[in-house]
Design a protein around this motif. Structure first.
Motif, mmCIF file in Angstrom:
data_model
loop_
_atom_site.group_PDB
_atom_site.id
_atom_site.type_symbol
_atom_site.label_atom_id
_atom_site.label_comp_id
_atom_site.label_asym_id
_atom_site.label_seq_id
_atom_site.Cartn_x
_atom_site.Cartn_y
_atom_site.Cartn_z
ATOM 1 N N ASN A 107 54.058 35.157 60.829
ATOM 2 C CA ASN A 107 54.362 36.475 61.004
ATOM 3 C C ASN A 107 55.854 36.469 61.811
ATOM 4 O OD1 ASN A 107 53.806 39.224 60.944
ATOM 5 N ND2 ASN A 107 52.446 39.371 63.019
ATOM 6 N N ASN A 113 52.361 39.261 54.479
ATOM 7 C CA ASN A 113 51.076 38.799 54.225
ATOM 8 C C ASN A 113 50.563 37.837 53.170
ATOM 9 O OD1 ASN A 113 50.484 39.739 56.851
ATOM 10 N ND2 ASN A 113 49.199 41.747 55.926
ATOM 11 N N ARG A 117 49.762 34.101 53.859
ATOM 12 C CA ARG A 117 48.423 33.414 53.405
ATOM 13 C C ARG A 117 48.363 31.996 52.334
ATOM 14 N NH1 ARG A 117 43.510 34.510 55.286
ATOM 15 N NH2 ARG A 117 43.911 36.446 56.535
#
Ligand SMILES: Nc1ncnc2c1ncn2[C@@H]1O[C@H](COP(=O)(O)OP(=O)(O)OP(=O)(O)O)[C@@H](O)[C@H]1O
Length: 308
Positions: A107, A113, A117
């Motif tokens: 981040n 995102n 991941r």
């Protein structure tokens, strides 16, 4: 653009009246695995902090991807996104899980995102931590923390990795994983700069090294060049009896030499002006020959020479 990705030019770092670094100059090129060696307190972590822009040099110039890492501007912010780091103090959040720690870092690197991941799961898997991904870091062993910190440094797919003693105190499995990952990264043109006390590891991994002593670079270059230059200086002498071996060993020690004895063979690094036949009767010598030098031998002798 030049293939030099990091450089230090005549860098000094002074704490109070103590010179931690005394005119360091180095270049690290793209795709190199560069080992940074030196005794405790020689200035390795200080150099790494300078490269990461965590401290400012007292004088001299530090460049990473052509930027001065200590300055805050947009170019430097972009450069920082291309650098992954692992310091001796890992800075992991104890109450977060391994995965959360890595996502938090991703981040900070402005990864979206989905990419974060995917990449986090990949680096956790590569470091053999998938089963521990959802466990709080406070429950990790030392070696697992090291692997997680290494995974965190990789998550943003950096061009350059700066690692301070990445394998200190880790088990052989973790060491192997980290070493193999470094080699794979270098094959993909990433650059790795790491400090270490593990000379065997450095010999197995690095293309280039610098040896630091008391804040000065005392040897620097391609590992193979350093080993062959040093190996050419190593002399082995076989004597005709154990007694003669002891006599010769004593004489060499009196001259200040570090020697190794294996049966009736003595190995050491003679200085240019030494004529061994002046200190031992040639008839007591069966044979003499030159042989390969390990990094450990080269390192110990270079540091000892420099301390004389
Ligand atoms: N903030 C500071 N203030 C004063 N002296 C410092 C500071 N940071 C480091 N030093 C000193 O600078 C010298 C170099 O320290 P540094 O941590 O760079 O060594 P190192 O080569 O990484 O050692 P090690 O192998 O033990 O990790 C040491 O003598 C240390 O005590």
């Amino acid at each position: 653009m030049s293939d030099t990705v990091m450089s230090l030019n005549n860098v000094h770092k002074i704490y109070g009246d103590f010179k931690a670094l005394n005119g360091i100059s180095l270049k690290v090129k793209k795709g190199q695995i560069f080992g940074y060696l030196g005794p405790n307190g020689s200035g390795k972590t200080t150099t790494i902090k300078l490269i990461l822009g965590l401290i400012k040099p007292s004088s001299g110039d530090v460049r990473v991807l052509e930027q001065n890492p200590y300055i805050n501007n947009n170019n430097v912010m972009q450069m920082r996104n291309l650098v992954g780091a692992m310091l001796e103090i890992d800075g992991l959040y104890e109450k977060l899980t391994g995965l959360q720690n890595i996502l938090f870092w991703a981040n900070l690197h402005n990864m979206n995102n989905q990419r974060a991941r995917k990449s986090a799961n990949e680096v956790i898997g590569a470091m053999n931590l998938s089963k521990w991904a959802n466990v709080q870091v406070e429950k990790y062993s030392h070696g697992m923390r090291k692997r997680l910190a290494f995974a965190r440094a990789l998550v943003s797919d950096p061009q350059i990795l700066i690692l301070d003693e990445p394998t200190s105190g880790v088990d052989p499995e973790s060491r192997y994983l980290i070493r193999e990952m470094m080699k794979e990264l270098a094959q993909n043109d990433k650059t790795i700069f790491f400090s270490s006390h593990d000379l065997d590891e450095v010999q197995k991994t690095c293309s280039n090294i610098a040896i630091l002593n008391k804040g000065e670079v005392i040897s620097y270059g391609a590992l193979n060049d350093i080993l062959s230059t040093f190996g050419a200086r190593k002399l082995q002498v076989r004597l005709i009896s154990v007694e003669d071996t002891q006599i010769f060993a004593k004489k060499l020690q009196n001259f200040g030499y570090n020697i190794k004895i294996d049966g009736q063979v003595i190995s050491f690094y003679p200085k240019k002006d030494l004529n061994i036949f002046e200190i031992i009767n040639p008839q007591k010598i069966v044979d003499t020959w030159k042989s390969e030098s390990s990094l450990e031998e080269a390192y110990l002798n270079l540091v000892a020479d420099n301390n004389r």
